[in-house]
Design an enzyme around this catalytic site. Structure first.
Site, mmCIF file in Angstrom:
data_model
loop_
_atom_site.group_PDB
_atom_site.id
_atom_site.type_symbol
_atom_site.label_atom_id
_atom_site.label_comp_id
_atom_site.label_asym_id
_atom_site.label_seq_id
_atom_site.Cartn_x
_atom_site.Cartn_y
_atom_site.Cartn_z
ATOM 1 N N ASP A 168 1.647 5.095 -5.356
ATOM 2 C CA ASP A 168 0.966 6.341 -5.024
ATOM 3 C C ASP A 168 1.725 7.523 -5.613
ATOM 4 O O ASP A 168 2.672 8.032 -5.029
ATOM 5 C CB ASP A 168 0.836 6.491 -3.510
ATOM 6 C CG ASP A 168 0.067 7.740 -3.109
ATOM 7 O OD1 ASP A 168 -0.360 8.489 -4.014
ATOM 8 O OD2 ASP A 168 -0.110 7.970 -1.903
ATOM 9 N N ASN A 172 -10.497 0.747 1.963
ATOM 10 C CA ASN A 172 -9.356 0.569 2.856
ATOM 11 C C ASN A 172 -9.804 0.916 4.274
ATOM 12 O O ASN A 172 -10.331 1.997 4.517
ATOM 13 C CB ASN A 172 -8.201 1.470 2.445
ATOM 14 C CG ASN A 172 -7.461 0.946 1.231
ATOM 15 O OD1 ASN A 172 -7.916 0.011 0.570
ATOM 16 N ND2 ASN A 172 -6.332 1.548 0.922
ATOM 17 N N ILE A 173 -9.556 -0.011 5.194
ATOM 18 C CA ILE A 173 -9.972 0.166 6.584
ATOM 19 C C ILE A 173 -8.731 0.047 7.471
ATOM 20 O O ILE A 173 -8.119 -1.015 7.550
ATOM 21 C CB ILE A 173 -11.009 -0.890 7.018
ATOM 22 C CG1 ILE A 173 -12.171 -0.965 6.020
ATOM 23 C CG2 ILE A 173 -11.501 -0.589 8.422
ATOM 24 C CD1 ILE A 173 -13.045 0.260 5.973
ATOM 25 N N THR A 175 -7.794 2.979 10.440
ATOM 26 C CA THR A 175 -7.977 3.646 11.729
ATOM 27 C C THR A 175 -9.054 2.987 12.572
ATOM 28 O O THR A 175 -8.884 2.788 13.784
ATOM 29 C CB THR A 175 -8.317 5.130 11.499
ATOM 30 O OG1 THR A 175 -7.268 5.738 10.741
ATOM 31 C CG2 THR A 175 -8.474 5.865 12.819
ATOM 32 N N GLY A 200 -11.399 4.634 4.342
ATOM 33 C CA GLY A 200 -12.732 4.058 4.461
ATOM 34 C C GLY A 200 -13.304 4.124 5.864
ATOM 35 O O GLY A 200 -14.527 4.067 6.039
ATOM 36 N N SER A 201 -12.440 4.249 6.869
ATOM 37 C CA SER A 201 -12.920 4.337 8.250
ATOM 38 C C SER A 201 -13.772 5.575 8.474
ATOM 39 O O SER A 201 -14.626 5.594 9.362
ATOM 40 C CB SER A 201 -11.741 4.354 9.231
ATOM 41 O OG SER A 201 -11.015 3.145 9.183
ATOM 42 N N ASP A 247 0.836 -1.195 0.000
ATOM 43 C CA ASP A 247 0.000 0.000 0.000
ATOM 44 C C ASP A 247 0.875 1.250 0.000
ATOM 45 O O ASP A 247 1.865 1.325 0.728
ATOM 46 C CB ASP A 247 -0.902 -0.016 1.240
ATOM 47 C CG ASP A 247 -2.046 0.971 1.150
ATOM 48 O OD1 ASP A 247 -2.493 1.259 0.020
ATOM 49 O OD2 ASP A 247 -2.519 1.445 2.204
ATOM 50 N N HIS A 248 0.505 2.222 -0.806
ATOM 51 C CA HIS A 248 1.219 3.500 -0.874
ATOM 52 C C HIS A 248 2.719 3.312 -1.142
ATOM 53 O O HIS A 248 3.559 3.921 -0.482
ATOM 54 C CB HIS A 248 1.021 4.313 0.405
ATOM 55 C CG HIS A 248 -0.362 4.866 0.558
ATOM 56 N ND1 HIS A 248 -0.838 5.916 -0.190
ATOM 57 C CD2 HIS A 248 -1.378 4.500 1.374
ATOM 58 C CE1 HIS A 248 -2.091 6.171 0.152
ATOM 59 N NE2 HIS A 248 -2.449 5.326 1.094
ATOM 60 N N GLU A 277 -3.474 5.944 -7.858
ATOM 61 C CA GLU A 277 -4.336 6.974 -7.287
ATOM 62 C C GLU A 277 -4.280 8.229 -8.144
ATOM 63 O O GLU A 277 -3.193 8.696 -8.502
ATOM 64 C CB GLU A 277 -3.909 7.311 -5.856
ATOM 65 C CG GLU A 277 -4.800 8.348 -5.175
ATOM 66 C CD GLU A 277 -4.446 8.582 -3.714
ATOM 67 O OE1 GLU A 277 -4.633 9.725 -3.247
ATOM 68 O OE2 GLU A 277 -3.968 7.638 -3.046
#
Length: 281
Positions: free
Chosen positions: A104, A227-228, A230, A206-207, A82-83, A134
């Protein structure tokens, strides 16, 4: 089913109108709980190693952990970087068996973002892996401001990079501890129209999307991945804090950390049901 690519889990989601959870992993305890939850729900899952995780743990260790969990699972598990910020990071992840790479380039000028993302797409495909990019910029709660994704930019980005999934900025923000204003559905509709609804869209942060909207958009839009991070990290911290402060003077780290498994798994199971990915495998 064990290791899967991003395309392998998102294409069915796009066709059948549900979303898959990309869960941000920081170590063994949370990653194991997430796979356990996905198995209990018969849902695909995307294990994500972000910059924070990679700064704390070598990519070789993360890769071994993800491979072990995926190979023992009975549902599809995506091993996702990720990223990612460089070609070298992507190469290192692919060498460790990652099946999905996010580059990213959202802070770069559009032409440069497209060029660099296309390079990662080509690299990933040469390894049989998928890719995510992105366009626009998803900002941070109490940090850098977002830049909404323009439909014309999304259309060009998808066409010229060939990404398997495209993260967009439509009101979503990283690191929100409470649901915010949610997704700008008019902006989302513009992107969906520009890409003919054929490109799986990703919501980072997404949080911070209200639960009811998250559920509705999973059914009614090309959003195929939330994306979840936090939301689940808060559950981890709260469960650990309760265990540390329970008055028993427990000091063994295994006993302390075991307390986070069930709360994490239970919370994620609810999210998986909410976004429609339960009972898919």
């Amino acid at each position: 089913m064990t290791r899967a690519t991003l395309a392998e889990v998102l294409h069915p989601a796009l066709e059948k109108r549900y979303a898959v959870a990309g869960v941000v992993c920081l170590g063994w305890e949370d990653a194991r709980a997430y796979v356990s939850a996905a198995e209990a729900e018969r849902a695909p899952i995307i294990l994500q190693a972000g910059p924070g995780c990679r700064a704390h743990t070598p990519i070789s260790v993360i890769g071994a952990m993800f491979r072990h969990l995926a190979d023992a699972a009975s549902i599809p598990v995506v091993l996702h970087l990720d990223h990612g910020a460089t070609l070298e990071e992507a190469q290192a992840a692919l060498a460790e068996g990652f099946t999905s790479i996010m580059f990213d380039g959202s802070s770069l000028p559009l032409d440069q973002n497209i060029r660099k993302t296309a390079e990662i797409v080509k690299l990933a495909r040469s390894h049989g892996a998928s890719s995510e990019g992105e366009v626009g910029f998803v900002g941070y709660d109490n940090g850098a401001a977002s830049a909404l994704t323009e439909p014309v930019d999304a259309m060009r980005f998808a066409s010229e990079t060939g990404v398997d999934a495209m993260a967009v900025a439509v009101g979503n923000v990283h690191l929100q501890q409470n649901p915010g204003d949610g997704i700008d559905e008019q902006a989302l509709a513009g992107i969906a129209k520009a890409t003919n609804g054929q490109v799986p869209l990703v919501i980072h942060g997404g949080s911070g999307v209200p639960a009811l909207q998250r559920a509705a958009l999973a059914k009614s839009s090309p959003i195929c991945k939330f994306n979840i991070g936090t939301e689940l990290r808060m559950v981890f911290g709260q469960a650990l804090r309760r265990r540390v402060n329970d008055g028993t003077n427990e000091f063994d780290r295994l006993a302390l950390l075991s307390s986070v498994h069930d709360p994490l798994a239970q919370t994620l199971r609810g999210i998986l049901r909410q976004i429609g990915s339960s009972d898919r495998y």
